[in-house]
Design a protein around this motif. Sequence first.
Motif, mmCIF file in Angstrom:
data_model
loop_
_atom_site.group_PDB
_atom_site.id
_atom_site.type_symbol
_atom_site.label_atom_id
_atom_site.label_comp_id
_atom_site.label_asym_id
_atom_site.label_seq_id
_atom_site.Cartn_x
_atom_site.Cartn_y
_atom_site.Cartn_z
ATOM 1 N N LEU A 171 -66.066 108.845 50.743
ATOM 2 C CA LEU A 171 -66.864 108.345 49.623
ATOM 3 C C LEU A 171 -65.968 108.012 48.434
ATOM 4 O O LEU A 171 -66.276 107.112 47.657
ATOM 5 N N HIS A 172 -64.850 108.721 48.294
ATOM 6 C CA HIS A 172 -63.915 108.437 47.199
ATOM 7 C C HIS A 172 -63.245 107.082 47.392
ATOM 8 O O HIS A 172 -62.801 106.464 46.412
ATOM 9 N N GLU A 173 -63.184 106.609 48.639
ATOM 10 C CA GLU A 173 -62.604 105.292 48.923
ATOM 11 C C GLU A 173 -63.635 104.170 48.827
ATOM 12 O O GLU A 173 -63.285 102.990 49.008
ATOM 13 N N ASP A 232 -62.170 107.508 37.818
ATOM 14 C CA ASP A 232 -61.820 108.371 38.945
ATOM 15 C C ASP A 232 -63.000 108.577 39.881
ATOM 16 O O ASP A 232 -62.841 108.614 41.095
ATOM 17 N N LEU A 233 -64.194 108.690 39.329
ATOM 18 C CA LEU A 233 -65.395 108.947 40.121
ATOM 19 C C LEU A 233 -65.998 107.628 40.593
ATOM 20 O O LEU A 233 -66.215 106.717 39.801
ATOM 21 N N THR A 234 -66.260 107.528 41.893
ATOM 22 C CA THR A 234 -66.925 106.324 42.391
ATOM 23 C C THR A 234 -68.427 106.417 42.133
ATOM 24 O O THR A 234 -68.973 107.495 41.888
ATOM 25 N N GLU A 235 -69.084 105.289 42.227
ATOM 26 C CA GLU A 235 -70.523 105.239 41.963
ATOM 27 C C GLU A 235 -71.287 106.177 42.890
ATOM 28 O O GLU A 235 -72.174 106.922 42.459
ATOM 29 N N SER A 236 -70.952 106.142 44.170
ATOM 30 C CA SER A 236 -71.694 106.959 45.121
ATOM 31 C C SER A 236 -71.333 108.432 45.046
ATOM 32 O O SER A 236 -72.150 109.288 45.406
ATOM 33 N N ALA A 257 -69.017 103.930 53.896
ATOM 34 C CA ALA A 257 -68.152 105.010 53.405
ATOM 35 C C ALA A 257 -68.949 106.300 53.305
ATOM 36 O O ALA A 257 -70.127 106.288 52.946
ATOM 37 N N GLY A 258 -68.286 107.426 53.594
ATOM 38 C CA GLY A 258 -68.966 108.717 53.485
ATOM 39 C C GLY A 258 -68.058 109.844 53.931
ATOM 40 O O GLY A 258 -67.046 109.623 54.607
ATOM 41 N N ASP A 259 -68.426 111.062 53.560
ATOM 42 C CA ASP A 259 -67.619 112.241 53.872
ATOM 43 C C ASP A 259 -68.128 113.006 55.090
ATOM 44 O O ASP A 259 -67.396 113.819 55.648
ATOM 45 N N ASP A 260 -69.381 112.772 55.482
ATOM 46 C CA ASP A 260 -69.984 113.458 56.625
ATOM 47 C C ASP A 260 -69.856 112.547 57.846
ATOM 48 O O ASP A 260 -70.539 111.524 57.940
ATOM 49 N N ALA A 261 -68.976 112.899 58.775
ATOM 50 C CA ALA A 261 -68.682 112.029 59.918
ATOM 51 C C ALA A 261 -69.906 111.752 60.776
ATOM 52 O O ALA A 261 -70.134 110.621 61.223
ATOM 53 N N GLU A 262 -70.725 112.774 61.023
ATOM 54 C CA GLU A 262 -71.907 112.598 61.868
ATOM 55 C C GLU A 262 -72.915 111.677 61.206
ATOM 56 O O GLU A 262 -73.477 110.784 61.851
ATOM 57 N N ALA A 263 -73.157 111.888 59.911
ATOM 58 C CA ALA A 263 -74.093 111.030 59.182
ATOM 59 C C ALA A 263 -73.591 109.595 59.154
ATOM 60 O O ALA A 263 -74.362 108.639 59.340
ATOM 61 N N LYS A 264 -72.294 109.425 58.954
ATOM 62 C CA LYS A 264 -71.721 108.077 58.911
ATOM 63 C C LYS A 264 -71.916 107.355 60.236
ATOM 64 O O LYS A 264 -72.246 106.164 60.268
ATOM 65 N N GLN A 265 -71.740 108.055 61.339
ATOM 66 C CA GLN A 265 -71.913 107.430 62.655
ATOM 67 C C GLN A 265 -73.352 106.971 62.871
ATOM 68 O O GLN A 265 -73.600 105.902 63.427
#
Length: 239
Positions: free
Chosen positions: A181-183, A109-113, A154-162
């Motif tokens: 990040l879950h994807e 269930d948990l991804t590496e990151s 992949a990431g949950d923080d939109a600003e950081a991802k950009q």
Amino acid sequence: MNIGIIGAGHIGSALATRLTSLGHSVYIANSRGPDTLKDVAQQTGAQAVTAQEAARHGDILVVTIPLKNIPELPKDMFAGVAANVPVIDTSNYYPIIRDGQIPELEAGDLTESEWVQQHLGRPVVKVFNNIYADHLRTKGLAKGTAGRIALPVAGDDAEAKQKVMALVEELGFDAVDNGSLHESWRQQPGTPSYGADLPADKLRELFIQLGPKRTEAQHAEYLANHAKLQREMAEKGAT
């Protein structure tokens, strides 16, 4: 930009070389101290420092060390580091040849990151984990050039991802948004995107085909693929 890299292995050194060639100020660190990085510093143009100094260097931090070593990073590593500094995670889980079994990652269930994010206590952005270091160093191409490789981000923080996606583009690769990040399981070892050097349109098509949630059948298939890959890597290392 000012970029810190923790980890001076294949990916860390490749990134340091490319980033310094683009004019960025790069600090690089490992677990043994800056005195052991004189050759790396000379080869890459980065400045050898401690992990704490690399983390505090500025605009982006890259953590690129074996997964099993993540819990051993200094507990005060992020002291004085602004909350909006993106943290890139490049790690992959290699239980057979390197990391040993990590129970939280065996359940599926948990991804590496996500596991890395829990240990660091900071949001992370996953990228640079599904491309060979030599390709990262040598295969970047100008935007619009035929054959340009796409890298999933992949990431949950939109600003950081950009911010990270902009850096990927600058390095000569098309940045493809791989969702949360879950994807990020869709770019882990054993999946069709791993080491495939796909163009952006093909990578996006693949992610649509895979879907956002990993099924039990997909998990079993990719575990088997990854185990086979690790055995092949072990055999090559022994010859």
